[in-house]
Design a protein around this motif. Structure first.
Motif, PDB file in Angstrom:
ATOM      1  N   ASP A   1       0.835  -1.185   0.000  1.00 34.47           N
ATOM      2  CA  ASP A   1       0.000   0.000   0.000  1.00 34.47           C
ATOM      3  C   ASP A   1       0.876   1.244   0.000  1.00 34.47           C
ATOM      4  OD1 ASP A   1       0.743   0.529   2.734  1.00 34.47           O
ATOM      5  OD2 ASP A   1      -0.816  -0.871   3.390  1.00 34.47           O
ATOM      6  N   THR A   2       0.280   2.403   0.175  1.00 34.09           N
ATOM      7  CA  THR A   2       1.026   3.654   0.051  1.00 34.09           C
ATOM      8  C   THR A   2       2.018   3.894   1.178  1.00 34.09           C
ATOM      9  OG1 THR A   2      -0.803   4.831   1.129  1.00 34.09           O
ATOM     10  CG2 THR A   2      -0.778   4.802  -1.281  1.00 34.09           C
ATOM     11  N   SER A   3       2.004   3.069   2.204  1.00 34.15           N
ATOM     12  CA  SER A   3       3.035   3.172   3.243  1.00 34.15           C
ATOM     13  C   SER A   3       4.371   2.646   2.748  1.00 34.15           C
ATOM     14  CB  SER A   3       2.610   2.390   4.494  1.00 34.15           C
ATOM     15  OG  SER A   3       2.641   0.982   4.239  1.00 34.15           O
ATOM     16  N   GLY A   4       4.361   1.963   1.584  1.00 33.81           N
ATOM     17  CA  GLY A   4       5.556   1.322   1.082  1.00 33.81           C
ATOM     18  C   GLY A   4       5.802  -0.042   1.694  1.00 33.81           C
ATOM     19  N   ARG A   5       4.821  -0.545   2.456  1.00 33.36           N
ATOM     20  CA  ARG A   5       4.919  -1.848   3.096  1.00 33.36           C
ATOM     21  C   ARG A   5       3.678  -2.676   2.781  1.00 33.36           C
ATOM     22  NH1 ARG A   5       5.587   0.505   8.969  1.00 33.36           N
ATOM     23  NH2 ARG A   5       4.943  -1.618   9.535  1.00 33.36           N
ATOM     24  N   ARG A   6       3.755  -3.959   3.064  1.00 28.10           N
ATOM     25  CA  ARG A   6       2.646  -4.865   2.818  1.00 28.10           C
ATOM     26  C   ARG A   6       1.874  -5.099   4.116  1.00 28.10           C
ATOM     27  NH1 ARG A   6       7.223  -6.874   0.445  1.00 28.10           N
ATOM     28  NH2 ARG A   6       7.227  -6.808  -1.849  1.00 28.10           N
ATOM     29  N   HIS A   7       0.559  -5.060   4.000  1.00 27.02           N
ATOM     30  CA  HIS A   7      -0.303  -5.279   5.161  1.00 27.02           C
ATOM     31  C   HIS A   7      -1.486  -6.137   4.781  1.00 27.02           C
ATOM     32  CE1 HIS A   7       1.621  -1.310   6.227  1.00 27.02           C
ATOM     33  NE2 HIS A   7       1.875  -2.029   7.304  1.00 27.02           N
ATOM     34  N   ARG A   8      -1.923  -6.965   5.719  1.00 34.58           N
ATOM     35  CA  ARG A   8      -3.168  -7.698   5.570  1.00 34.58           C
ATOM     36  C   ARG A   8      -4.346  -6.800   5.933  1.00 34.58           C
ATOM     37  NH1 ARG A   8       0.068 -12.080   7.403  1.00 34.58           N
ATOM     38  NH2 ARG A   8      -0.120 -13.925   6.042  1.00 34.58           N
ATOM     39  N   GLY A   9      -5.514  -7.124   5.382  1.00 34.31           N
ATOM     40  CA  GLY A   9      -6.727  -6.465   5.814  1.00 34.31           C
ATOM     41  C   GLY A   9      -7.244  -7.077   7.093  1.00 34.31           C
ATOM     42  N   VAL A  10      -8.072  -6.348   7.801  1.00 30.05           N
ATOM     43  CA  VAL A  10      -8.682  -6.881   9.019  1.00 30.05           C
ATOM     44  C   VAL A  10     -10.187  -7.067   8.862  1.00 30.05           C
ATOM     45  CG1 VAL A  10      -6.893  -5.913  10.508  1.00 30.05           C
ATOM     46  CG2 VAL A  10      -8.945  -4.566  10.030  1.00 30.05           C
ATOM     47  N   LEU A  11     -10.738  -6.702   7.703  1.00 34.80           N
ATOM     48  CA  LEU A  11     -12.163  -6.893   7.452  1.00 34.80           C
ATOM     49  C   LEU A  11     -12.490  -8.390   7.445  1.00 34.80           C
ATOM     50  CD1 LEU A  11     -14.933  -5.662   6.647  1.00 34.80           C
ATOM     51  CD2 LEU A  11     -14.195  -5.890   4.262  1.00 34.80           C
ATOM     52  N   SER A  12     -13.522  -8.768   8.180  1.00 38.71           N
ATOM     53  CA  SER A  12     -13.884 -10.174   8.303  1.00 38.71           C
ATOM     54  C   SER A  12     -15.325 -10.396   7.870  1.00 38.71           C
ATOM     55  CB  SER A  12     -13.722 -10.639   9.753  1.00 38.71           C
ATOM     56  OG  SER A  12     -14.694 -10.014  10.582  1.00 38.71           O
TER      57      SER A  12
END
Length: 613
Positions: free
Chosen positions: A256-267
């Motif tokens: 994402d735009t942070s320059g890092r990879r993140h998982r979503g938390v939407l369940s």
């Protein structure tokens, strides 16, 4: 959307503003549809011609927009709706803005992940997608058509292909490196066979499958039309769609735009807990017109505050193409949008002093701040003695830091996947006087990785939250991010008169009051008001990543006279001239007391159309 020169569409550049239009205002008595894409407008009109009402037509057009404008909205996006029911004689807001998931907390984002601002793309900033339930709730309670009938147009375009406007291809090209390197599911969907050719047909068979399964599950429920609509909603929010979304967010790390990879938390549980809601619109009386907007979970009240401030000026005496009109509107908007930042938020979580913000006494005092010179300050008020809290200084630093980073070879906006998304809009009036104004957005093809089994991606509206719970728009689980999506409806002498709106993010509640003021005070019709050169400011804090601000900046459309720009600069505005056809994406429909129905749509980009008879 690309600018269009008058020469390209066969009209001179310097016609008198009250005479010049790119096309006629549509006039009829049966019904009209205006939207940001010609196919959506025609789909809506086809529904009216086949006996559907305005609510059936708007829903069918809305689902069509997801296919033909995938860079501007999608099934995983949001949609606020304002409607008038001729049967009940009342107006409603349907809130299709989903909230933050239960796992999206300040502690998770700031403390666990180490971020100081919400990303503008990817899966972390994903709220519960609200558009589907908003359309279906309206269909259930006000429509007459079945789920199959309403979705049939979108399914056909997704299955057989829809023409992709050049801007779709341009958007895909802007994020091609991200898709190829980081978002393989999006590459598989949008880069197959090289990607869509401008104006060529492009299909989305996975999305067609999704909507066909929704139809099958709705019909399998049997019973009444309303029961089948509810079964479709259940399939989306408590069935196979929610399950697929939950699995994908839990398993996928997305750049994402942070320059890092993140998982979503939407369940799937977040999906099941939410449904669209119905509420009364916020109203403000202006010169015999009652303007209706969504509540302070949107930026819509900023338009009402702008009108409250402009009510104290002789707008009719101002040249609608003159510097004095621009100056006063921009200065009023600076005050209104400062209050937006300081006080607006989800009213389920925030006590918003809306009555005071729209009161005569408050606006008389605020209006006194508007002088002959441009203000370069950020000046929220103190309604009921409240102390405003904002992050304006940090927003200016972010804007400067981003410009410096992009100029020094740091990761660019394109590489981080922040190709700007925009919005769609649709307005409908039918022969019975039902009206709809809806502004679907988000879930853009460039907002997050595509979910392969569903054929669409999720939105990133939670980028609008601050990572400070005590701010009005601070992040909390279950809270709606303050959206820029902002449909409008107007009553004239107490009778439903006009539904209108526009894409444009921050500009939505800038271009809309400009259009309305010119219609009320200068006698323009819808098409004339849309075609007339417009303007916008970027003075206040942006709602979108990276949340920057540009004090004093005003952009006026290139068809303004040079002396108007010079006058604004002399008044202290950081003013600049934009493209000749670059400001505004408006559409509108209205019904006059004589029964005539009139409509107009934006010519910029050669995409929006109004149809009717």
């Amino acid at each position: 959307m690309s600018a269009v020169s008058p020469e390209m569409i066969g009209f001179p550049a310097k016609e008198p503003p009250r005479m010049f239009t790119t096309r006629p205002e549509i006039i009829g008595t049966f019904g009209a549809v205006a939207s940001t894409h010609w196919l959506a407008s025609q789909v809506g009109m086809a529904v009216l011609e086949r006996g559907g009402n305005a609510f059936d037509a708007a829903a069918a057009a809305g689902f069509t927009l997801q296919i033909v404008e995938p860079h501007l909205n999608g099934p995983g996006g949001d949609c606020p709706i304002i409607l008038h029911s001729a049967r009940t004689g009342t107006q409603q807001v349907i809130c299709g803005q989903g909230p933050a998931p239960a796992g999206l907390t300040v502690a998770h984002v700031r403390d666990h992940l180490g971020l100081d601002i919400m990303p503008g793309t990817g899966l972390l900033a994903t709220p519960v997608p609200g558009a589907f339930d908003a359309w279906m709730l309206m269909l259930r309670d006000h429509g007459t058509w079945s789920v199959r009938e309403v979705l049939s147009f979108a399914i056909a375009y997704a299955r057989d292909g829809a023409p992709m406007v050049p801007r779709v291809r341009a958007t895909i090209e802007s994020v091609r490196p991200l898709f190829e390197a980081e978002w393989p599911t999006s590459a598989a969907l949008w880069l197959r066979n090289g990607g869509p050719e401008p104006n060529g047909l492009y299909a989305n068979p996975a999305l067609a499958d999704t909507y066909e399964r929704v139809v099958r599950e709705a019909e399998a429920a049997g019973g009444s039309r309303e029961k089948q609509v509810d079964a479709a909603r259940a399939a989306w929010y408590r069935g196979f769609v929610a399950e697929a979304i939950g699995r994908f967010c839990a398993a996928t790390e997305a750049m994402d735009t942070s320059g890092r990879r993140h998982r979503g938390v939407l369940s799937a549980e977040d999906m099941a807990r939410w449904s669209a809601t119905v509420e009364a619109p916020l109203a403000f009386d202006y010169k015999g017109h009652t303007v209706l907007k969504c509540g302070p979970w949107s930026q819509g009240p900023a338009m009402l505050q702008t009108l409250a401030l402009m009510a104290g000026f002789d707008v009719g005496a101002m040249d609608p193409l003159g510097a004095d009109f621009i100056h006063h509107v921009v200065e009023a908007q600076k005050l209104a949008f400062a209050d937006r930042e300081a006080f607006y938020g989800d009213p389920d979580f925030v006590d918003v002093p809306m009555a005071t913000l729209l009161s005569p006494a408050y606006n008389d005092a605020r209006r006194a701040l508007i002088g002959d010179r441009a203000s370069l300050e950020f000046r929220p008020g103190s309604p009921d003695g409240r102390i405003p809290r904002t992050d304006y200084a940090a927003a200016i630093r972010r804007a400067q830091d981003l410009a410096a980073a992009m100029g020094s070879g740091e990761p660019t906006v394109s590489r981080l996947g922040a190709s700007g998304g925009d919005t769609c809009h649709v307005d409908v009036i039918d022969k019975d006087g039902n009206m709809v104004s809806a502004t679907p957005s988000a879930g853009w093809l460039q907002s997050s990785p595509a979910i392969p089994e569903l054929g669409f991606c999720l939105g990133s509206r939670c980028q609008m939250f601050w990572l400070e719970e005590t701010l009005p728009n601070g992040l909390k689980p279950g809270k709606r991010p303050r959206t820029t999506l902002s449909p409008s409806m107007v009553l004239k002498d107490g009778r439903p008169w006009m539904a209108f709106g526009t894409p444009g993010g921050e500009q939505q509640d800038q271009w809309q009051p400009i259009m309305l003021l010119r219609m009320i005070h200068h006698g323009l019709n819808i098409q004339q008001a849309i075609d007339m050169p417009s303007f916008h400011s970027e003075h206040w804090i942006s709602s979108f990543w990276p949340r920057g601000a540009k004090p004093g900046k005003v952009v006026i459309e290139g068809r303004y006279a040079p002396e108007v720009l010079a006058d604004l600069i002399a008044r202290g505005h950081a003013a600049e001239m934009g493209g000749e056809w670059s400001e505004g994406r408006l559409t509108g429909v209205r019904r006059e007391a004589d029964g005539t129905i009139r409509a107009g749509a934006n010519p910029r980009g050669m995409q929006g159309y109004a149809v009717g008879r």
